[in-house]
Design a protein around this motif. Structure first.
Motif, PDB file in Angstrom:
ATOM      1  N   MET A   1     -17.428  13.713  -9.800  1.00  0.00           N
ATOM      2  CA  MET A   1     -17.396  13.801  -8.284  1.00  0.00           C
ATOM      3  C   MET A   1     -18.241  12.965  -7.591  1.00  0.00           C
ATOM      4  O   MET A   1     -19.563  13.401  -8.013  1.00  0.00           O
ATOM      5  CB  MET A   1     -17.077  15.243  -7.659  1.00  0.00           C
ATOM      6  CG  MET A   1     -16.900  15.122  -6.235  1.00  0.00           C
ATOM      7  SD  MET A   1     -16.968  16.681  -5.385  1.00  0.00           S
ATOM      8  CE  MET A   1     -15.464  17.031  -5.338  1.00  0.00           C
ATOM      9  N   ASN A   2     -18.135  12.095  -6.758  1.00  0.00           N
ATOM     10  CA  ASN A   2     -18.903  11.230  -6.014  1.00  0.00           C
ATOM     11  C   ASN A   2     -18.483  11.489  -4.471  1.00  0.00           C
ATOM     12  O   ASN A   2     -17.759  11.074  -4.050  1.00  0.00           O
ATOM     13  CB  ASN A   2     -18.696   9.936  -6.588  1.00  0.00           C
ATOM     14  CG  ASN A   2     -19.647   9.091  -5.893  1.00  0.00           C
ATOM     15  OD1 ASN A   2     -20.294   9.206  -4.775  1.00  0.00           O
ATOM     16  ND2 ASN A   2     -19.809   7.533  -6.240  1.00  0.00           N
ATOM     17  N   VAL A   3     -19.474  12.063  -3.848  1.00  0.00           N
ATOM     18  CA  VAL A   3     -19.301  12.197  -2.372  1.00  0.00           C
ATOM     19  C   VAL A   3     -20.141  11.117  -1.590  1.00  0.00           C
ATOM     20  O   VAL A   3     -20.181  10.796  -0.354  1.00  0.00           O
ATOM     21  CB  VAL A   3     -19.494  13.671  -1.752  1.00  0.00           C
ATOM     22  CG1 VAL A   3     -18.360  14.642  -2.420  1.00  0.00           C
ATOM     23  CG2 VAL A   3     -20.915  13.888  -2.127  1.00  0.00           C
ATOM     24  N   HIS A   4     -21.095  10.288  -2.306  1.00  0.00           N
ATOM     25  CA  HIS A   4     -22.159   9.546  -1.581  1.00  0.00           C
ATOM     26  C   HIS A   4     -21.639   8.036  -1.379  1.00  0.00           C
ATOM     27  O   HIS A   4     -21.847   7.249  -0.535  1.00  0.00           O
ATOM     28  CB  HIS A   4     -23.419   9.601  -1.886  1.00  0.00           C
ATOM     29  CG  HIS A   4     -24.008  10.960  -1.959  1.00  0.00           C
ATOM     30  ND1 HIS A   4     -24.186  11.857  -2.951  1.00  0.00           N
ATOM     31  CD2 HIS A   4     -24.678  11.619  -0.764  1.00  0.00           C
ATOM     32  CE1 HIS A   4     -24.729  12.760  -2.512  1.00  0.00           C
ATOM     33  NE2 HIS A   4     -25.059  12.798  -0.999  1.00  0.00           N
ATOM     34  N   TYR A   5     -20.617   7.703  -2.518  1.00  0.00           N
ATOM     35  CA  TYR A   5     -20.264   6.384  -2.347  1.00  0.00           C
ATOM     36  C   TYR A   5     -18.736   6.411  -2.548  1.00  0.00           C
ATOM     37  O   TYR A   5     -18.277   6.543  -3.508  1.00  0.00           O
ATOM     38  CB  TYR A   5     -20.580   5.523  -3.606  1.00  0.00           C
ATOM     39  CG  TYR A   5     -20.339   4.056  -3.576  1.00  0.00           C
ATOM     40  CD1 TYR A   5     -20.720   3.066  -2.650  1.00  0.00           C
ATOM     41  CD2 TYR A   5     -19.200   3.740  -4.443  1.00  0.00           C
ATOM     42  CE1 TYR A   5     -20.247   2.003  -2.561  1.00  0.00           C
ATOM     43  CE2 TYR A   5     -18.579   2.475  -4.244  1.00  0.00           C
ATOM     44  CZ  TYR A   5     -19.016   1.604  -3.435  1.00  0.00           C
ATOM     45  OH  TYR A   5     -18.343   0.342  -3.412  1.00  0.00           O
ATOM     46  N   ILE A   6     -18.139   6.121  -1.343  1.00  0.00           N
ATOM     47  CA  ILE A   6     -16.480   5.871  -1.518  1.00  0.00           C
ATOM     48  C   ILE A   6     -16.250   4.458  -0.957  1.00  0.00           C
ATOM     49  O   ILE A   6     -16.866   4.029   0.091  1.00  0.00           O
ATOM     50  CB  ILE A   6     -15.802   6.812  -0.427  1.00  0.00           C
ATOM     51  CG1 ILE A   6     -16.214   8.444  -0.948  1.00  0.00           C
ATOM     52  CG2 ILE A   6     -14.402   6.835  -0.338  1.00  0.00           C
ATOM     53  CD1 ILE A   6     -16.090   9.553   0.202  1.00  0.00           C
ATOM     54  N   PRO A   7     -15.735   3.521  -1.810  1.00  0.00           N
ATOM     55  CA  PRO A   7     -15.237   2.442  -1.453  1.00  0.00           C
ATOM     56  C   PRO A   7     -14.746   2.121  -0.076  1.00  0.00           C
ATOM     57  O   PRO A   7     -13.875   2.824   0.244  1.00  0.00           O
ATOM     58  CB  PRO A   7     -14.425   1.851  -2.450  1.00  0.00           C
ATOM     59  CG  PRO A   7     -14.439   2.946  -3.827  1.00  0.00           C
ATOM     60  CD  PRO A   7     -14.888   4.004  -3.162  1.00  0.00           C
ATOM     61  N   VAL A   8     -15.443   1.201   0.809  1.00  0.00           N
ATOM     62  CA  VAL A   8     -15.013   1.098   2.010  1.00  0.00           C
ATOM     63  C   VAL A   8     -13.625   0.906   2.146  1.00  0.00           C
ATOM     64  O   VAL A   8     -12.836   1.393   3.028  1.00  0.00           O
ATOM     65  CB  VAL A   8     -16.015  -0.024   2.652  1.00  0.00           C
ATOM     66  CG1 VAL A   8     -15.578  -0.427   3.987  1.00  0.00           C
ATOM     67  CG2 VAL A   8     -17.406   0.459   2.800  1.00  0.00           C
ATOM     68  N   HIS A   9     -13.305  -0.087   1.298  1.00  0.00           N
ATOM     69  CA  HIS A   9     -11.761  -0.603   1.455  1.00  0.00           C
ATOM     70  C   HIS A   9     -10.825   0.619   1.452  1.00  0.00           C
ATOM     71  O   HIS A   9      -9.576   0.392   1.646  1.00  0.00           O
ATOM     72  CB  HIS A   9     -11.245  -1.581   0.577  1.00  0.00           C
ATOM     73  CG  HIS A   9     -11.274  -1.404  -0.700  1.00  0.00           C
ATOM     74  ND1 HIS A   9     -12.535  -1.215  -1.627  1.00  0.00           N
ATOM     75  CD2 HIS A   9     -10.385  -1.161  -1.651  1.00  0.00           C
ATOM     76  CE1 HIS A   9     -12.146  -0.667  -2.599  1.00  0.00           C
ATOM     77  NE2 HIS A   9     -10.818  -0.869  -2.805  1.00  0.00           N
ATOM     78  N   THR A  10     -11.053   1.658   0.807  1.00  0.00           N
ATOM     79  CA  THR A  10     -10.150   2.925   0.735  1.00  0.00           C
ATOM     80  C   THR A  10     -10.256   4.040   1.785  1.00  0.00           C
ATOM     81  O   THR A  10      -9.483   4.677   1.920  1.00  0.00           O
ATOM     82  CB  THR A  10     -10.402   3.619  -0.587  1.00  0.00           C
ATOM     83  OG1 THR A  10     -11.767   4.279  -0.657  1.00  0.00           O
ATOM     84  CG2 THR A  10     -10.447   2.687  -1.900  1.00  0.00           C
ATOM     85  N   GLN A  11     -11.037   3.615   2.516  1.00  0.00           N
ATOM     86  CA  GLN A  11     -11.197   4.519   3.864  1.00  0.00           C
ATOM     87  C   GLN A  11     -10.142   4.322   4.842  1.00  0.00           C
ATOM     88  O   GLN A  11      -9.663   3.088   5.190  1.00  0.00           O
ATOM     89  CB  GLN A  11     -12.581   4.515   4.296  1.00  0.00           C
ATOM     90  CG  GLN A  11     -13.580   5.079   3.569  1.00  0.00           C
ATOM     91  CD  GLN A  11     -14.898   4.819   4.040  1.00  0.00           C
ATOM     92  OE1 GLN A  11     -15.134   4.678   5.193  1.00  0.00           O
ATOM     93  NE2 GLN A  11     -15.996   4.876   3.169  1.00  0.00           N
ATOM     94  N   PRO A  12      -9.646   5.407   5.543  1.00  0.00           N
ATOM     95  CA  PRO A  12      -8.405   4.955   6.536  1.00  0.00           C
ATOM     96  C   PRO A  12      -8.596   3.885   7.390  1.00  0.00           C
ATOM     97  O   PRO A  12      -7.633   3.054   7.543  1.00  0.00           O
ATOM     98  CB  PRO A  12      -8.181   6.431   7.301  1.00  0.00           C
ATOM     99  CG  PRO A  12      -8.993   7.212   6.315  1.00  0.00           C
ATOM    100  CD  PRO A  12     -10.036   6.631   5.526  1.00  0.00           C
ATOM    101  N   TYR A  13      -9.481   3.564   7.997  1.00  0.00           N
ATOM    102  CA  TYR A  13      -9.703   2.489   9.011  1.00  0.00           C
ATOM    103  C   TYR A  13      -9.461   1.209   8.085  1.00  0.00           C
ATOM    104  O   TYR A  13      -8.828   0.459   8.988  1.00  0.00           O
ATOM    105  CB  TYR A  13     -11.159   2.396   9.539  1.00  0.00           C
ATOM    106  CG  TYR A  13     -11.596   1.274  10.498  1.00  0.00           C
ATOM    107  CD1 TYR A  13     -11.202   1.388  11.958  1.00  0.00           C
ATOM    108  CD2 TYR A  13     -12.166   0.116   9.950  1.00  0.00           C
ATOM    109  CE1 TYR A  13     -11.303   0.486  12.866  1.00  0.00           C
ATOM    110  CE2 TYR A  13     -12.554  -0.814  10.766  1.00  0.00           C
ATOM    111  CZ  TYR A  13     -12.093  -0.874  12.159  1.00  0.00           C
ATOM    112  OH  TYR A  13     -12.063  -1.844  12.709  1.00  0.00           O
TER     113      TYR A  13
END
Length: 98
Positions: free
Chosen positions: A1-13
């Motif tokens: 599990m990785n909570v510190h790096y979430i690819p920006v393009h997968t974020q809702p905005y």
């Protein structure tokens, strides 16, 4: 599990801007393989030792499963697999002292 790096393009905005999963496969691959380890300034040595112990156990388990299936991190194992890439073997396949 990785909570510190979430690819920006997968974020809702960014999803609303038209970015989709698959647009940046290397970022997504890193996200699937990376883990976040607990750490904080007041973490005791006993707690650190506990994290290391659990991680070593998981790494050993992953290595045993991969060896039985003839795979490395879910991929077929062969020297050619790594010669054609520009990065080292996955962290879970590297030797860790006991």
């Amino acid at each position: 599990m990785n909570v510190h790096y979430i690819p920006v393009h997968t974020q809702p905005y960014y999803q609303r801007l038209g970015f989709r999963e698959g647009d940046f496969p290397q970022a997504e691959a890193y996200y699937r393989q990376a883990i976040s380890l607990p750490r904080y300034p007041t973490m005791s040595e006993a707690r650190q030792d506990g994290v290391v112990s659990v991680l070593r156990g998981l790494l050993a388990l992953i290595s045993v499963v991969d060896e039985r299936e003839g795979k490395i991190g879910g991929e077929e194992s062969s020297d050619a697999t790594y010669k054609n890439r520009h990065y080292p073997r996955p962290w879970w396949q590297q030797a860790y002292p006991a």
